[in-house]
Design an enzyme around this catalytic site. Structure first.
Site, PDB file in Angstrom:
ATOM      1  N   GLU A   1      -9.521   0.297  52.236  1.00  0.00           N
ATOM      2  CA  GLU A   1      -9.628   1.498  51.391  1.00  0.00           C
ATOM      3  C   GLU A   1      -9.511   2.745  52.248  1.00  0.00           C
ATOM      4  O   GLU A   1      -9.872   2.720  53.424  1.00  0.00           O
ATOM      5  CB  GLU A   1     -11.018   1.551  50.724  1.00  0.00           C
ATOM      6  CG  GLU A   1     -11.242   0.464  49.729  1.00  0.00           C
ATOM      7  CD  GLU A   1     -12.699   0.404  49.274  1.00  0.00           C
ATOM      8  OE1 GLU A   1     -13.471   1.356  49.511  1.00  0.00           O
ATOM      9  OE2 GLU A   1     -13.047  -0.617  48.682  1.00  0.00           O
TER      10      GLU A   1
ATOM     11  N   LYS B   1     -10.676   6.099  53.796  1.00  0.00           N
ATOM     12  CA  LYS B   1     -12.006   6.640  54.086  1.00  0.00           C
ATOM     13  C   LYS B   1     -11.982   8.127  53.740  1.00  0.00           C
ATOM     14  O   LYS B   1     -11.401   8.941  54.453  1.00  0.00           O
ATOM     15  CB  LYS B   1     -12.372   6.431  55.557  1.00  0.00           C
ATOM     16  CG  LYS B   1     -13.789   6.838  55.870  1.00  0.00           C
ATOM     17  CD  LYS B   1     -14.160   6.395  57.269  1.00  0.00           C
ATOM     18  CE  LYS B   1     -15.612   6.626  57.616  1.00  0.00           C
ATOM     19  NZ  LYS B   1     -16.149   7.916  57.296  1.00  0.00           N
TER      20      LYS B   1
ATOM     21  N   ASP C   1     -13.074  11.838  53.246  1.00  0.00           N
ATOM     22  CA  ASP C   1     -13.941  12.702  54.041  1.00  0.00           C
ATOM     23  C   ASP C   1     -14.758  13.611  53.119  1.00  0.00           C
ATOM     24  O   ASP C   1     -14.357  14.730  52.812  1.00  0.00           O
ATOM     25  CB  ASP C   1     -13.068  13.537  54.991  1.00  0.00           C
ATOM     26  CG  ASP C   1     -13.884  14.110  56.120  1.00  0.00           C
ATOM     27  OD1 ASP C   1     -15.068  13.737  56.250  1.00  0.00           O
ATOM     28  OD2 ASP C   1     -13.343  14.935  56.868  1.00  0.00           O
TER      29      ASP C   1
ATOM     30  N   TYR D   1     -16.708   3.573  45.118  1.00  0.00           N
ATOM     31  CA  TYR D   1     -16.350   2.418  45.929  1.00  0.00           C
ATOM     32  C   TYR D   1     -17.405   1.318  45.999  1.00  0.00           C
ATOM     33  O   TYR D   1     -17.241   0.362  46.740  1.00  0.00           O
ATOM     34  CB  TYR D   1     -15.950   2.835  47.351  1.00  0.00           C
ATOM     35  CG  TYR D   1     -16.945   3.745  48.060  1.00  0.00           C
ATOM     36  CD1 TYR D   1     -18.212   3.306  48.388  1.00  0.00           C
ATOM     37  CD2 TYR D   1     -16.579   5.033  48.417  1.00  0.00           C
ATOM     38  CE1 TYR D   1     -19.105   4.128  49.039  1.00  0.00           C
ATOM     39  CE2 TYR D   1     -17.465   5.870  49.083  1.00  0.00           C
ATOM     40  CZ  TYR D   1     -18.728   5.416  49.378  1.00  0.00           C
ATOM     41  OH  TYR D   1     -19.598   6.236  50.013  1.00  0.00           O
TER      42      TYR D   1
ATOM     43  N   LYS E   1     -11.191   4.684  62.473  1.00  0.00           N
ATOM     44  CA  LYS E   1     -11.025   6.143  62.467  1.00  0.00           C
ATOM     45  C   LYS E   1      -9.659   6.520  63.027  1.00  0.00           C
ATOM     46  O   LYS E   1      -9.251   6.015  64.069  1.00  0.00           O
ATOM     47  CB  LYS E   1     -12.119   6.803  63.325  1.00  0.00           C
ATOM     48  CG  LYS E   1     -13.521   6.515  62.831  1.00  0.00           C
ATOM     49  CD  LYS E   1     -13.899   7.373  61.658  1.00  0.00           C
ATOM     50  CE  LYS E   1     -14.271   8.731  62.111  1.00  0.00           C
ATOM     51  NZ  LYS E   1     -15.559   9.210  61.720  1.00  0.00           N
TER      52      LYS E   1
ATOM     53  N   CYS F   1     -16.590  49.617  64.614  1.00  0.00           N
ATOM     54  CA  CYS F   1     -15.357  49.066  64.052  1.00  0.00           C
ATOM     55  C   CYS F   1     -14.215  49.238  65.053  1.00  0.00           C
ATOM     56  O   CYS F   1     -13.988  50.354  65.536  1.00  0.00           O
ATOM     57  CB  CYS F   1     -15.034  49.782  62.739  1.00  0.00           C
ATOM     58  SG  CYS F   1     -13.428  49.279  62.066  1.00  0.00           S
TER      59      CYS F   1
ATOM     60  N   CYS G   1     -11.720  51.932  63.113  1.00  0.00           N
ATOM     61  CA  CYS G   1     -12.064  53.335  62.804  1.00  0.00           C
ATOM     62  C   CYS G   1     -13.293  53.827  63.567  1.00  0.00           C
ATOM     63  O   CYS G   1     -13.737  54.954  63.376  1.00  0.00           O
ATOM     64  CB  CYS G   1     -12.257  53.524  61.304  1.00  0.00           C
ATOM     65  SG  CYS G   1     -13.763  52.727  60.694  1.00  0.00           S
TER      66      CYS G   1
ATOM     67  N   CYS H   1     -17.697  46.711  58.460  1.00  0.00           N
ATOM     68  CA  CYS H   1     -17.457  48.128  58.663  1.00  0.00           C
ATOM     69  C   CYS H   1     -17.749  48.810  57.328  1.00  0.00           C
ATOM     70  O   CYS H   1     -17.135  48.488  56.320  1.00  0.00           O
ATOM     71  CB  CYS H   1     -16.001  48.368  59.061  1.00  0.00           C
ATOM     72  SG  CYS H   1     -15.571  50.115  58.977  1.00  0.00           S
TER      73      CYS H   1
ATOM     74  N   CYS I   1     -11.767  53.039  55.893  1.00  0.00           N
ATOM     75  CA  CYS I   1     -11.293  52.388  57.123  1.00  0.00           C
ATOM     76  C   CYS I   1      -9.854  51.907  56.919  1.00  0.00           C
ATOM     77  O   CYS I   1      -9.569  51.169  55.966  1.00  0.00           O
ATOM     78  CB  CYS I   1     -12.197  51.216  57.473  1.00  0.00           C
ATOM     79  SG  CYS I   1     -11.578  50.242  58.858  1.00  0.00           S
TER      80      CYS I   1
HETATM   81  S1  IVH Z   1     -18.354   2.006  51.905  1.00  0.00           S
HETATM   82  C1  IVH Z   1     -22.027  -0.168  53.121  1.00  0.00           C
HETATM   83  N1  IVH Z   1     -16.015   3.052  51.339  1.00  0.00           N
HETATM   84  O1  IVH Z   1     -17.996   6.859  54.991  1.00  0.00           O
HETATM   85  C2  IVH Z   1     -20.754   0.506  52.873  1.00  0.00           C
HETATM   86  N2  IVH Z   1     -17.599   4.387  52.472  1.00  0.00           N
HETATM   87  O2  IVH Z   1     -18.923   6.577  57.741  1.00  0.00           O
HETATM   88  C3  IVH Z   1     -20.952   1.918  52.557  1.00  0.00           C
HETATM   89  N3  IVH Z   1     -16.848   6.663  52.932  1.00  0.00           N
HETATM   90  O3  IVH Z   1     -21.430   6.748  54.268  1.00  0.00           O
HETATM   91  C4  IVH Z   1     -19.786   2.760  52.533  1.00  0.00           C
HETATM   92  N4  IVH Z   1     -14.860   6.470  52.000  1.00  0.00           N
HETATM   93  O4  IVH Z   1     -19.920   8.269  52.838  1.00  0.00           O
HETATM   94  C5  IVH Z   1     -17.213   3.247  51.900  1.00  0.00           C
HETATM   95  N5  IVH Z   1     -13.937   3.847  50.745  1.00  0.00           N
HETATM   96  C6  IVH Z   1     -15.122   4.046  51.293  1.00  0.00           C
HETATM   97  C7  IVH Z   1     -15.485   5.273  51.880  1.00  0.00           C
HETATM   98  C8  IVH Z   1     -16.740   5.407  52.457  1.00  0.00           C
HETATM   99  C9  IVH Z   1     -15.690   7.280  52.636  1.00  0.00           C
HETATM  100  C10 IVH Z   1     -17.956   7.292  53.665  1.00  0.00           C
HETATM  101  C11 IVH Z   1     -19.342   7.016  53.103  1.00  0.00           C
HETATM  102  C12 IVH Z   1     -20.074   6.372  54.237  1.00  0.00           C
HETATM  103  C13 IVH Z   1     -19.328   6.876  55.421  1.00  0.00           C
HETATM  104  C14 IVH Z   1     -19.542   6.006  56.633  1.00  0.00           C
END
Ligand code: IVH
Length: 721
Positions: free
Chosen positions: A119, A121, A123, A252, A340, A434, A437, A452, A457
């Protein structure tokens, strides 16, 4: 009596129907991204529902679509102990790490067969949604994993979060019988009392950028990345501010009464989708770790195509029985790992700090860097936000620093590298006056921004003119920095031969600036000769500019409201105000109560608008704009009409365009009826390529698709219609 009864029944029926329809449209719009009605129709239905509910408050239920935004700000957040701790994930930074993890899983699985789910990840910040008997009763932040904060009111503002499980999903046109019950699947025999759905709340990139743009304009500190912005938003006490920020979610994880709901994770994802939750569409079931690795490679390359930030891939063992066998440490499960992506960080030296003065007078420190390559571009400047940020970072002139770029966002200085100090570094002195000015700067108690205070200005005027002329505002092309500098500066009077004219004391005669506020732009036509006399300004460019200024009079109300630069009023709010009031005169007469009653406009915004229109300076400006012939009404037919020359055409954008941001190019294409997609296929009509275009350009060449640049795009689209 019978009459009254009938009426009461019909209100109930109408309410029920409106709710059902609104929920269905919410689901189509926010979850499926496939609306079937226009916004105005939706708004009309919502208005009607509010009216009916106001007549019959006894019929208001917590899952009514009108309850997404509550009128009462919360008073701080209650704490909540998670039934099952919200664990975090172990990270891996290389494909080799990932393989090692998979080998370990295999070993620990003791011969049991399993597959993986890969999946994206996201942010953002994780959140837990708790449903009792199908109704959303609680939204809780992760907190420290054990104890979170109850943010139910804020969670309710996320339009893709169902207030009742299964709402809106009747519209999905699934096979008959499948919808009868969410619990008739063989995989589960129980009807859980409590259902918990966990997911990641995030801000779409464009919303993040819009918020930061608005915050910069309003001299508020900007957010460093979408994650911080989302987290900051979720902790807002006023749910209306949260609603304005347009958070979204991808779900998720699914728990029925605290236990895994299905025997595989993938089935849980399917169930959530079926139940009306927003699940990321890119999740993939992978039979082998090689497939997972291919998925990671694909998204490390393709992440910029998404309209949200991802920082990696989460890989999970699919079979719950194997998950249980693998178990968890105190911090993270052994059955999942985060791969990552390589960070978009670089280190370089901070050479100097310069100070920019914005439209509201905010003084922003900007780091001048030794140029460094970062994610495909050369970075020579990075934002330091404000004096507090400089202090927080503890940064000095000459320091080695880490800079970071996320998506298309301006790079930030994120950390100092003290180990690399030589002793030659010097302290950064935030100016007391400033830089433009020389007025003494002010920093109100408790605020991060230094300003300012001089209303005249020149830096403020310059920033305002640039904002006013911007593409998103009045769209006066050609009114760039160099020209604005000349327009707002005093000039030396010259005779026909270009020689300075002297006064009786032999001193050169100084003329006042051509432009002292935005309304003066509309009088430049009367001073064409003086305009031509400016440096690098021939007759042709002067006439082009005057034509652009003339055309901008018809920019329309929404653009004009945005261009005025009212605090807290970004593009979207400007559009809402224009739609609602249809004339600037009516908007100017609005009270703050009236404004705050508009869906999506909070009290803070309402107060800022009323305050702006109260100022005599602004009132006289509006009068002068009207006298100059600037249209203060909504243009007929709603938003500005442009010819739909791209109807039916598909575009793909790649690389950095010289002038337009990606979202601007996208809006330009969409306004003209075209569609922008993320990847090149046989169906693509044009690939718009800029600098550093990558694999998409190669693919377009392979498929023989027409490749154009920004200028060709503008020409094809008829840059202005
Ligand atoms: S699963 C036990 N799935 O990443 C499993 N987490 O670095 C719990 N996150 O705390 C998380 N996308 O906030 C899962 N597809 C995804 C995710 C995801 C983002 C975040 C989540 C987690 C953090 C860990």
């Amino acid at each position: 009596m019978a009459e009254r009864l009938r009426e009461a029944k019909s209100i109930e029926q109408e309410i029920a129907e409106l709710r059902r329809e609104l929920l269905e449209h919410d689901y189509r719009y926010y979850v499926l991204n496939q609306p079937i009605i226009a916004d105005v129709e939706y708004d009309a239905m919502m208005r009607r529902l509010r009216e009916l509910e106001a007549q019959r408050p006894d019929l208001v239920t917590p899952d009514s679509p009108t309850q997404r935004v509550s009128g009462q700000p919360a008073e701080g957040f209650e704490e909540y102990f998670h039934k099952r701790p919200m664990l975090s994930l172990d990270n891996s930074y290389s494909i080799a790490d990932l393989r090692q993890w998979a080998e370990r899983c295999e070993k620990l699985a003791g011969g049991r067969k399993f597959d993986y789910v890969a999946e994206l990840k996201i942010d953002g910040l994780s959140i837990s949604l708790i449903y009792e008997n199908g109704l959303l009763v609680r939204g809780v932040t992760r907190g420290d994993g054990v104890r979170g904060e109850v943010v139910t009111q804020n969670v309710r503002t996320i339009r893709s979060v169902p207030l009742r499980i299964g709402e809106g999903r009747g519209s999905r046109g699934e096979k008959k019988g499948k919808q009868a019950s969410l619990f008739d699947d063989e995989a589960i025999s129980r009807q859980p009392k409590e259902i918990e759905v966990r997911g990641e709340v995030y801000l779409p990139k464009e919303v993040f950028e819009e918020i930061n743009r608005e915050r910069t304009e309003q001299s508020l500190p900007t957010f460093a990345n979408p994650r911080n912005a989302a987290a900051g938003t979720m902790r807002q006490l006023d749910a209306r501010i949260v609603a304005e920020r347009r958070l979204d979610i991808f779900c998720y994880q699914l728990l029925f009464d605290g236990e895994a709901a299905f025997s595989t994770h993938y089935e849980a994802l399917e169930w959530m989708k079926h139940a009306g939750f927003k699940v990321n569409p890119h999740s993939r079931l992978c039979a082998t770790i090689d497939e997972v690795i291919a998925f990671c490679d694909q998204w490390a390359e393709g992440r910029d195509e998404l309209n949200y930030e991802i920082d990696g891939v989460v890989v999970k063992v699919n079979q719950v029985a194997v998950q249980e066998k693998l178990g968890a440490t105190a911090k993270s499960p052994r059955w999942a790992i985060a791969y990552k992506f390589p960070a978009r960080q670089a280190s370089t030296r901070l050479l100097e700090v310069i100070y920019q003065v914005g439209r509201t007078g905010a003084v922003t420190p900007v780091a001048v860097l030794e140029p460094v390559q970062l994610a495909g571009t050369t970075v020579a400047r990075a934002s330091l936000h404000n004096a507090d940020e400089i202090e927080r970072l503890g940064v000095m002139k000459g320091d080695w620093v880490f800079i970071e770029k996320s998506g298309e966002i301006i790079p930030q200085v994120v950390k100092v590298i003290p180990e690399r100090r030589t002793g030659e570094e010097t302290a950064i002195q935030f100016p007391t006056h400033c830089p433009v000015c020389q007025t003494s700067l002010v920093k109100p108690e408790g605020e991060a921004v230094t300003r300012c205070p001089n209303p005249d200005c020149p830096a403020k005027l310059k920033a305002w003119l640039l904002h006013f002329a911007a593409r998103r505002a009045m769209r006066i092309e050609g009114l760039g920095e160099a020209l604005v500098d000349q327009l707002i500066s005093p000039r030396v009077k010259r005779d026909k031969k270009g020689k300075p004219v002297k006064d009786e004391h032999g001193q050169p005669v100084i003329l006042p600036p051509l432009v002292r506020d935005v309304a003066d732009l509309y009088h430049l036509a009367e001073r064409r000769d003086e305009l031509i006399a400016l440096e690098r300004m021939g007759e042709k460019s002067a006439d082009n500019l005057l034509a652009q200024i003339e055309a901008s009079k018809q920019a329309g109300l929404a653009r004009l409201i945005y261009a005025l630069g009212i605090r807290h009023v970004g593009e979207r709010t400007a559009q809402i105000l224009a739609d609602h009031y249809t004339s600037l005169e009516r908007l100017a007469a609005a009270t703050s109560e009236e404004l705050a009653a508009i869906y999506e406009i909070g009290e803070v915004v309402a107060a800022a608008i009323v305050d702006w229109f109260k100022q005599p300076r602004n009132r006289s400006l509006l009068k002068r704009l009207a006298e100059a012939g600037v249209s203060l009404e909504v243009e007929r037919g709603g938003r500005q009409q442009v010819a739909r020359v791209f109807e039916g055409k598909q575009f793909v954008l790649t690389g950095t365009l010289p002038n337009m941001k990606r979202e601007e190019a996208k809006a330009f294409i969409e306004e003209r009826g075209g569609r922008v997609t993320g990847s090149v296929s046989k169906k693509t009509d044009y690939v718009v390529a800029g600098q550093e275009a990558g694999s998409k350009l190669l693919r377009a060449q392979e498929l023989g698709i027409q490749i154009i640049d920004e200028a060709q795009l503008l020409a094809l689209g008829g840059s202005r219609s």
